[in-house]
Structure formats: C-alpha cells, structure tokens
Motif scaffolding. Sequence first.
Motif, PDB file in Angstrom:
ATOM      1  N   THR A  99       2.155  10.608  -3.771  1.00 58.93           N
ATOM      2  CA  THR A  99       0.939  10.848  -4.528  1.00 58.93           C
ATOM      3  C   THR A  99      -0.323  11.275  -3.870  1.00 58.93           C
ATOM      4  O   THR A  99      -1.619  11.131  -4.258  1.00 58.93           O
ATOM      5  CB  THR A  99       1.044   8.938  -4.085  1.00 58.93           C
ATOM      6  N   ARG A 121      -2.298  10.342  -1.113  1.00 61.64           N
ATOM      7  CA  ARG A 121      -3.025   9.690  -0.781  1.00 61.64           C
ATOM      8  C   ARG A 121      -3.158   9.859   0.795  1.00 61.64           C
ATOM      9  O   ARG A 121      -1.676  10.515   1.849  1.00 61.64           O
ATOM     10  CB  ARG A 121      -1.995   7.862  -0.756  1.00 61.64           C
ATOM     11  N   TYR A 151       4.750   9.322   7.680  1.00 56.70           N
ATOM     12  CA  TYR A 151       3.505   9.199   7.317  1.00 56.70           C
ATOM     13  C   TYR A 151       3.129   7.714   7.700  1.00 56.70           C
ATOM     14  O   TYR A 151       3.605   6.563   8.051  1.00 56.70           O
ATOM     15  CB  TYR A 151       3.248   8.903   5.967  1.00 56.70           C
ATOM     16  N   SER A 152       1.268   7.529   7.363  1.00 54.23           N
ATOM     17  CA  SER A 152       0.878   6.238   8.060  1.00 54.23           C
ATOM     18  C   SER A 152       0.890   5.766   6.530  1.00 54.23           C
ATOM     19  O   SER A 152       1.020   5.021   6.282  1.00 54.23           O
ATOM     20  CB  SER A 152      -0.621   6.346   8.779  1.00 54.23           C
ATOM     21  N   VAL A 153       0.638   6.736   5.394  1.00 56.44           N
ATOM     22  CA  VAL A 153       0.201   5.299   4.186  1.00 56.44           C
ATOM     23  C   VAL A 153       1.635   5.819   3.145  1.00 56.44           C
ATOM     24  O   VAL A 153       1.429   7.357   3.254  1.00 56.44           O
ATOM     25  CB  VAL A 153      -0.516   5.396   3.136  1.00 56.44           C
ATOM     26  N   LEU A 154       2.111   5.175   2.769  1.00 58.89           N
ATOM     27  CA  LEU A 154       3.070   5.848   1.691  1.00 58.89           C
ATOM     28  C   LEU A 154       3.288   4.773   0.661  1.00 58.89           C
ATOM     29  O   LEU A 154       3.196   3.753   0.785  1.00 58.89           O
ATOM     30  CB  LEU A 154       5.016   5.529   2.586  1.00 58.89           C
ATOM     31  N   LYS A 155       2.968   5.736  -0.633  1.00 58.93           N
ATOM     32  CA  LYS A 155       3.055   4.444  -1.676  1.00 58.93           C
ATOM     33  C   LYS A 155       4.862   4.673  -2.173  1.00 58.93           C
ATOM     34  O   LYS A 155       5.821   5.324  -2.170  1.00 58.93           O
ATOM     35  CB  LYS A 155       2.846   4.559  -2.816  1.00 58.93           C
ATOM     36  N   ARG A 156       5.361   3.431  -3.304  1.00 56.13           N
ATOM     37  CA  ARG A 156       6.625   3.102  -4.311  1.00 56.13           C
ATOM     38  C   ARG A 156       7.362   4.453  -4.273  1.00 56.13           C
ATOM     39  O   ARG A 156       7.866   5.008  -4.045  1.00 56.13           O
ATOM     40  CB  ARG A 156       6.357   2.107  -4.396  1.00 56.13           C
ATOM     41  N   PRO A 157       6.485   5.779  -4.866  1.00 53.77           N
ATOM     42  CA  PRO A 157       7.317   7.216  -5.032  1.00 53.77           C
ATOM     43  C   PRO A 157       6.958   8.108  -3.616  1.00 53.77           C
ATOM     44  O   PRO A 157       7.941   8.599  -3.669  1.00 53.77           O
ATOM     45  CB  PRO A 157       5.999   7.769  -6.403  1.00 53.77           C
ATOM     46  N   GLU A 215       7.550   6.430  -0.790  1.00 50.16           N
ATOM     47  CA  GLU A 215       8.963   6.175  -0.024  1.00 50.16           C
ATOM     48  C   GLU A 215      10.234   6.510  -0.861  1.00 50.16           C
ATOM     49  O   GLU A 215      10.707   6.905  -0.008  1.00 50.16           O
ATOM     50  CB  GLU A 215       8.725   5.058  -0.399  1.00 50.16           C
ATOM     51  N   LYS A 216      10.446   6.348  -1.698  1.00 51.71           N
ATOM     52  CA  LYS A 216      11.820   7.249  -2.722  1.00 51.71           C
ATOM     53  C   LYS A 216      11.762   8.418  -2.511  1.00 51.71           C
ATOM     54  O   LYS A 216      12.727   8.573  -1.454  1.00 51.71           O
ATOM     55  CB  LYS A 216      11.268   7.068  -4.182  1.00 51.71           C
TER      56      LYS A 216
END
Lengths: 263, 263, 263, 263
Positions: free
Chosen positions: D114, D116, D195-201, D203-204
């Motif tokens: 993403t 982010r 990472y400090s920020v991981l959205k679902r995609p 994390e996959k």
Amino acid sequence: MLVELTDTQNQPDERGIAIDRVGVKELQFPLEVLEKGGGKQRTVSTVAMAVDLPHHFKGTHMSRFVEVLHSHGTLLDVNNMSGLTAELLDRLEAERAHVSFRFPFFITKAAPVTGREGVMSYEVSFEVEASGQERDLMVTVHVPVATLCPCSKAISARGAHNQRGLVSFSVKFNRPIWIEDLIRLVEDSASCELYSVLKRPDEKEVTERAYDNPVFVEDLVRNVAARARAQDDIRWFRVEAENFESIHNHNAYAVVELPGGSS
Amino acid sequence: MLVELTDTQNQPDERGIAIDRVGVKELQFPLEVLEKGGGKQRTVSTVAMAVDLPHHFKGTHMSRFVEVLHSHGTLLDVNNMSGLTAELLDRLEAERAHVSFRFPFFITKAAPVTGREGVMSYEVSFEVEASGQERDLMVTVHVPVATLCPCSKAISARGAHNQRGLVSFSVKFNRPIWIEDLIRLVEDSASCELYSVLKRPDEKEVTERAYDNPVFVEDLVRNVAARARAQDDIRWFRVEAENFESIHNHNAYAVVELPGGSS
Amino acid sequence: MLVELTDTQNQPDERGIAIDRVGVKELQFPLEVLEKGGGKQRTVSTVAMAVDLPHHFKGTHMSRFVEVLHSHGTLLDVNNMSGLTAELLDRLEAERAHVSFRFPFFITKAAPVTGREGVMSYEVSFEVEASGQERDLMVTVHVPVATLCPCSKAISARGAHNQRGLVSFSVKFNRPIWIEDLIRLVEDSASCELYSVLKRPDEKEVTERAYDNPVFVEDLVRNVAARARAQDDIRWFRVEAENFESIHNHNAYAVVELPGGSS
Amino acid sequence: MLVELTDTQNQPDERGIAIDRVGVKELQFPLEVLEKGGGKQRTVSTVAMAVDLPHHFKGTHMSRFVEVLHSHGTLLDVNNMSGLTAELLDRLEAERAHVSFRFPFFITKAAPVTGREGVMSYEVSFEVEASGQERDLMVTVHVPVATLCPCSKAISARGAHNQRGLVSFSVKFNRPIWIEDLIRLVEDSASCELYSVLKRPDEKEVTERAYDNPVFVEDLVRNVAARARAQDDIRWFRVEAENFESIHNHNAYAVVELPGGSS
C-alpha cells in the motif's frame, strides 16, 4: 516417522563461512552450588551454551544443547559443569564449546556490632571455554559495596558524599577458589561492605567506617587488583567498578585487567 | 484485491467478554515538547495506545493506532497529544482511549558555586485517558536526587550515609503545569539536587548542603506532598520515592497519594 | 550504648501527612514453594515489604522488615508467608501491611510426541495485603506462549506470522489454587504452549497445532477469561497478554479484569 | 577559594597499578545525527567516556569528561564526535581515550504494497578509540527482523514457526558508511524486514515473503557476513543474531566475526 522428517540442519552449506559461536541463551535452570562451609546451596541460573560450526554445515542441532543440560537430571550440580562442555563437544561434533551460568548466591552475614544475622545476595557467574581437552574456567562475582569520596571528604567542612557501587571481579585460577573468598576480597577493598540487617549501633559503625576509608572508583579497582596480584592461585583477573554517584545522575567507572599472582 | 482480503477482526465474537484495553506498546516515536522558557525540545518517546473493545467484536484494527500516531507527520508536537485520543475514539469506534508517552527531558542547570552549565536528564511521562468528551491528563516526572540519612547523622561521630534516590511524582491538574516546575518542586524536597557538572567548590557545597538537610525516604515523600498540597493548580498527586541505600543491597521506598491543593 | 543512640524514627512529625506505604524493595531471599505433586521446590525470590505509617511518626524502622523476613531462618517456606504480614503488623505497629514475592518456578514438561522431558521456567508472584485480621492474597503467573495471527492466516496463500507472547494472569480465590493449574489454564488458551526440548517430530506437531489454533491477542485474553469465569474457586482475575509481534518492532497487548466464577 | 581546596585526585599513588579505563557512564545527552538523505536527525544518546590513568596518579578528573562533552553546546553534532576524543586526550592528559554513544535512530519506511508510511526505530551505537593521532571508529546497528524456521517449514504439513529476532551488526570501515545502508544490508538478510504500519495487503505480502525465505539463526549471520565480505569499504565486522523463538522460552543465537571486503 522420525527418519522421514528432513534434517535441514545437516544439509551442506555453500557460503563458506564458519560460525564462531551458535547455541541457546536465556534458559533458566535450577543449580546447586558448593559452599565454603561444606554445604550445598540451591539457586536458579540463567544459562547460555554454544559451539562453533564449521563452514560446511548448514545448522547446529539446537535441541541437543538442552538435552545435554538435562542429562544429569532436573538440577545441575556445579561439579558436573565442566563435564557439560565435554558432552557438548561430543554431541554437537564441535571443536570448541562455551557454557555460562549466572545465578544469585547467598551468604549469611552477621551485623558488625550486634551480630544480628542477615542474608546477603550476590550475582555470580561461571564461564567455561572448552577446546579439545583444554578447559578455561572464569568465575565472576558482582559485589555491591559502599564508596565514600576522598575529594568530597577533603574539601567539605562536614560529611562526604557516598553511594552504592558495584564491583565485577572476574578471575581465572590454578586451583579452585571459593566464591566466598572472592566476595570477601572485594568487600575488604571498599569504603565499607553492605549488610542486609543493621541495627542502630551497626549503622553507626558502618557510617564511621566508610568515613574513615574513603575510596575513589580508581582506588577501589586498585585495592582489588593489589590483593589479586598478591594471591598465587590467581592466574588472571579483571576488575570493573561502577559507582552510582549520589551527586550526579551518571555513574563513575574504572577497569583494570592484569595477570594474577601466579603469573 | 484489497476488498477481497478477509477482515477477520470485524467478525462477531460469541464469548461475550468485553476487553478493557487493547492496543500497541513499546513503539518509539520522535516527540517535540514545550519548554518553560518558550522553546521546544526535541526528544524521543516510547508510546502506548489502547482502546476498549465491546464484547461483540472479535478484534481491533491494530494498524490504525500507528496511523493515528502518524497523522500529523513524523514528529509529534505535544500540543497534538490530546487530539490523538479524539482521533483514536473516532477511528477505532471506541468508548474509551488511553495513550501514554515516556521520554527523557533535558534541563540545562548551572553548578551552585562556579555556575558551570551542564545538561541534566529526567524521565517524564504523559498519560491521557479519554472517554467521550472527557480528558484526564496525568504528568509524571522521575527525578533523581541525593538523600542523607537523619538517623545515621544523629548517631555517628562523623559522616552520614547518603545515596542516590529516585522520586516519581505524578500529578493531575486544573491548568497546564510546566515539567520544569514539577522537577524543581521535587529537587527542593531532597537533601540535595543532582548536577551533571560539579567543580571542587560546587562539590563542597552540595556535600555540606546534603549533610545539613538529612531526609528519610518518608521525609522526602512528605516534603513533596506538603508542597503539592499547597499548590492550588494540583487536583491530585501521587509521590513515590526509592532510595538505593548505600549501606544495604536493597532499597527503601515510600508512597503517598493525596488530593492536591485545588481539591 | 544501644539505649543512648537517638531514635530519630520515633520522633514526632508535624507535617500531618500519613504515608500509604513505606518499606523495603528489591531484597533477594531463598524461597521454598509447594508443588502440586506433593514436593517442595527451592527457588529464589525478589521481595518487597511495606506498612502504612500514621502521620505523627517521623519514620518506620526499616531493619525490622528484614528481621521479620529472617524470623523463620534463612529460607522462607511458602506456608509462612501470610504469617509474615501478621508479624509485620505487630513489629511495625501498623494498620496495614503488604508483602510480595516474585520468583522463577520450574515445571518438568514432556515434549508432545517424543515425550522427551525438559524443564520450563515461569515467573510467578505472590502478593499479600493484610489489614487487621483480613488477608487478601493474589497470585500472578507470567506464562510465555506462542500466538499465530488469524488475520495473517486468513489472507495469506501460505504460512502465517506467529510469535512469542507473554500472558500475565492474576487471581484472587476462595480456596488455595496450584500454580501449575493456573499455568495450564493459560497454556491451553494460546495457539500453542512452549517447551524447552523439542525433537523434530515434536516441532512438526507444535508448528501444525499453532497453525490450527490462530488467536489474536484479544482472543488470548478472552480464552483465559472464559476459563477463569467458569472456575468457581476464582473470586477475581486480571489477564494481560503482550505479543512480541514478528512483523513489527512494537508489541500488541490486551487486558481484561473481571469477577471470577465464584462471584 | 578555588585554589585552596585539596586536589585529592592529583596526589601520587604508590600501588603501581595503571588503570586501563576510567570515566563516566550512563550520561544522557541530546545528539544530532546525519541522515543519508542529507538532513540531520535529532535524537537522544546514552554516553560513556573514559581514558587510561598512569599508575602514578591517584585519580582522574571526572568533571572534565562532562565539560568536554558540553564544550560544543547543549547538543552534540555527530561531526564533532571524533574531535571529542582529541579533547579528552588533551584535557585529561591521557594516552588513550574511549567514547561511545548509543541512541535510537528513525527511518521512515513505506509499507510494501500500500505504500503507507511509518517510522521504524533502530538502536545504533558509535564507539571511538583514540590513541595519539590514531582513531578507531566502530558503528553498530541493532536491527529487529523476522525469521522463519527452515526445519519447521520442511517437516510441517502447514505453517512454520517464525519470530522476531535482533541482529547486532558492528563494522569498522575505510570510508564513512551510512547507518541506513547498514540497516538495509541486515534487513535484506532476514526472512522479512519489519514495518511499523502494515495494512492487510501488506500483511499478506510480508507473511508470504517470510514463508518463502526461511532462515536459521545461522543463515541470518551468514547472509549478513556474505554481504559484508563483498563490500570493499568494510575493514572488519562482527554480526550477532538472537531469535526470540516462538516455540521455546529461550533464545537461539549465533555470532560471526571476520575481516571485511577491504582486507
């Protein structure tokens, strides 16, 4: 089924990099330590164990470290400690092995005037390096003491700043040395030793004793070093002292490493 | 693709157990803190953020905590801190939110006689509890000080044992309070405050000042409490002191929690 | 001479501030703890002891805390623990007393497939609050576990991130509860429990078991809470879990505090 | 008055024991560090400074260490760091000087899918040894990473245990090296970076990437070593990795120390 599971660790490695030390850390295990008085003391140790790994092996077998540790039961006797490294060399097919045990050690001490008894605790560690038939053992005692500043005493009209300090004294030796004797050597080198129980007459005594024996952090390591140099069973030593200064928010420290009296 | 990934956290939960607090901890983040003198100080904080979770939700959305923290850029201004909880309540759809920041804070201090300047560091924390429109802010300063034992001084022919102590002073207040003032209040309550640079005339001064102002750990917390009770901008406080006794290997401590002068 | 030394602590205090808790901390002392199997286990504890202090006394008598701790010898039996608070109330002339013991506790555990035995260590603490004839005892077990992320498993084509977590489970109860049972309750609530020795067939088993039982940090505290609520000997509990996330450098945590099954 | 105060430290010492290192420790001080992108980053460091002390001097002058640290103001620029040791040698009349700075370093990193952005923190240390005109500088980066066990993956029908690990990578070099590049080298050697920020995609992506790149703790240090050997600006390095195993309550570790690519 056991035989079918891939032994990934035994696979060859192509990077050509030998590993100096590989093993396990921060394992807690019950330990029994010999006391000078003849008894045995039960305590709890934090254990590290490692071996070297030749460049052509992909990995070591981690579970074997723990199995070797357990091979004498669920309590390790200090007598078995150097045997441990022999077993590691054998089970892990290694050239060098390293084990270390860090544990609290308790000494019952009488207050200096009233004689009231109290239990003092000290952090102690044993480290064994093994290579073939050779064994190199190092013992470290971490001894809290009181230090009173000679400069503060000399320049002040009254009082002198003092504080808790921590001395870490490591030795290698020719014949077995008692933990109690190493601790005593350090305690005799400070402004005053610490106690767990002090009644008022004792507190008066330790206050005045510290005031009469001011030591800089430099004096503290030199006092320990002078005593260690005079002892013919000590082959090598390292002494580090750290004072938790009562006038600063930082610490003072000093380090000396020297051959012992037997060299 | 984003929309196809299962949102496990949003699934219903059947156990019927609401969670008091769920979130992230031990996150490091740069922070900018206001100084009394008008400037801003850059420091580094350890952050925790949490919300409550109703019993019917399986999980919270952990990444949103970190996104909220970053929503103002890569440096948090202390002015935005209470805004953070509002954003957490909104983004996490929560009833209650809790954030805390723990960071070193620096004060330049002149030595008492020579005036030489040195930087002292103090650990400080901010904690905000938010519920609907309500905000409850608590500030804690951790202040190292020197304490000299009144009993040791009274019974000894010379000297007195002294040591470093650490005072943790937490306050809730009616109007903003400066970190510097809270630290000063604590430093004035001890036998002597600490400095990072002390030349010999300064060391003489702090030694004698400590000797002239002996305090037990009980006196230390009472001195802080008496000052806090007298201040009408303090609504509530808690003070804990711990002395790293120079005659023992254990610490002495005392705690008082009371309404402040505004209650 | 004893009678001539000033008793500074007994002097009156004019500030009118009662102290909630005053005492000693970070004292190390040998401890013997009962095992469910009928034996006794020797370990090493870190001790804190405190009492309240009425506003009219200047100080408490710190040495008496340590004397009370030693009054049964140089090893504390867990059976004597609540007796300790009675002695503190008496010797320190206090209304309330508080003692806490934190210690490593060892359990020998068989690997799940091969049955190889290994010693697991857990941090445990006992805290007793005493007031007059009342005693309030709280036991806390700190249990390391494995957690596997349900979201990561659901969205990924292969694998799932997992990590070590630490559960702190505190209980108050109606009848004595075994440490071993509290630990078991927590271990059954995680993706998988931990072992000290695992051979390859065991490693296969724990890997697959964790993959088949994914839990968020929220699930972990709810699983513990659901079990604790169902147990009629638990009066109150608090469970906190912290996951040392393998995909982040920060931790996830969750907390629940509830009445137990007996309420 | 200054001249009248006894200079105890300057008095001669008769024990004939030279001190290897004496100085101050655990001092906190603001620090400004250069970033690869061209900017400067404000952070907070824990400082130690020491010199040797010839056998004929009783003590060093502790306050001078802190004065030297402050000699450039209340914020240390990393450019001044090696100048510090020169000043120490001069002001303390020493043959050898040693300074070390340990500090958190922040890097803004984009999530892998993403994009982010989030701030990652790393512990870094600089150590300078100075002797006459010679300077020996060592930089260490402490990099948290994810490791996935190759054995667990190979033997299990599904999943594989993984965990957070910490790599400590120390280097000595011929030309200045960026902290960011050392961290990147380590992150590329693990199963996956953090990472400090991981959205679902995201994390996959990191879950699958770790599963596709299994590394033992031995592989991790070898991967780092292989990269360091290939880099001709590195003169010497030491890499230690510690895995906080998700299936055990103890850690696995490995160490390699080698000449770098420039040797």
